[in-house]
Write an enzyme that holds these catalytic residues in place. Structure first.
Site, PDB file in Angstrom:
ATOM      1  N   CYS A  10      17.371 -28.685  -5.956  1.00  0.00           N
ATOM      2  CA  CYS A  10      18.804 -28.467  -6.166  1.00  0.00           C
ATOM      3  C   CYS A  10      19.046 -28.516  -7.668  1.00  0.00           C
ATOM      4  O   CYS A  10      18.131 -28.796  -8.431  1.00  0.00           O
ATOM      5  CB  CYS A  10      19.685 -29.426  -5.377  1.00  0.00           C
ATOM      6  SG  CYS A  10      19.609 -31.144  -5.858  1.00  0.00           S
ATOM      7  N   CYS A  84      22.472 -23.767  -3.872  1.00  0.00           N
ATOM      8  CA  CYS A  84      23.037 -23.787  -5.219  1.00  0.00           C
ATOM      9  C   CYS A  84      22.572 -22.598  -6.036  1.00  0.00           C
ATOM     10  O   CYS A  84      22.637 -22.604  -7.252  1.00  0.00           O
ATOM     11  CB  CYS A  84      22.697 -25.106  -5.914  1.00  0.00           C
ATOM     12  SG  CYS A  84      21.100 -25.774  -5.517  1.00  0.00           S
ATOM     13  N   CYS A  88      14.550 -19.666  -8.453  1.00  0.00           N
ATOM     14  CA  CYS A  88      13.285 -20.324  -8.162  1.00  0.00           C
ATOM     15  C   CYS A  88      12.183 -19.274  -8.240  1.00  0.00           C
ATOM     16  O   CYS A  88      12.335 -18.195  -7.670  1.00  0.00           O
ATOM     17  CB  CYS A  88      13.369 -20.912  -6.754  1.00  0.00           C
ATOM     18  SG  CYS A  88      12.153 -22.154  -6.404  1.00  0.00           S
TER      19      CYS A  88
END
Length: 133
Positions: A10, A84, A88
């Site tokens: 997160c 969120c 990545c």
């Protein structure tokens, strides 16, 4: 069979990902390697998240927010982002899930309990799934 690795991500690595990691460690023990990180880690954990987990008998107070490292993603079998929109790194052969969860930052304990309980249910399902593979 090697030990599966699960990475929770997160933004601040101070609430949701730490609660999920705490539950997975408690439920799976040594059967799963648990990592958590954030794209913009906070200086410390959310004290309300720590308190909510303590109510469950899980101590996450000693955890430290960590910066997301592409090597951690590469080393993981399952990468779970927490609603969120984290950027990545994506690697072939890695399973990705996005859990849409409210951010506990700035919320009261009653609200964080609801988020915690949702995380618990998702982690329970994840444990069954990861250990069945």
């Amino acid at each position: 069979m090697s030990t599966p690795t699960v990475l929770f991500v997160c933004v601040h690595n101070a609430g949701r990902s730490q609660m999920a990691a705490g539950y997975l460690r408690a439920f799976a023990g040594e059967r799963v390697r648990v990592l958590s990180a954030g794209s913009e880690p906070a200086d410390s954990l959310n004290p309300v998240a720590v308190a909510a987990m303590a109510e469950e008998g899980i101590d996450i107070a000693g955890a430290v927010p960590e910066l997301l490292d592409p090597d951690a993603v590469r080393a993981s079998d399952v990468v779970i982002t927490m609603g969120c929109g984290d950027s990545c790194p994506v690697f072939p052969g890695t399973r990705y899930e996005d859990w849409e969860l409210a951010d506990p930052a700035g919320r009261d304990l009653e609200t964080v309990r609801g988020i915690r309980d949702e995380i618990r249910a998702r982690v329970e399902a994840l444990v069954a799934d990861v250990l069945a593979e």
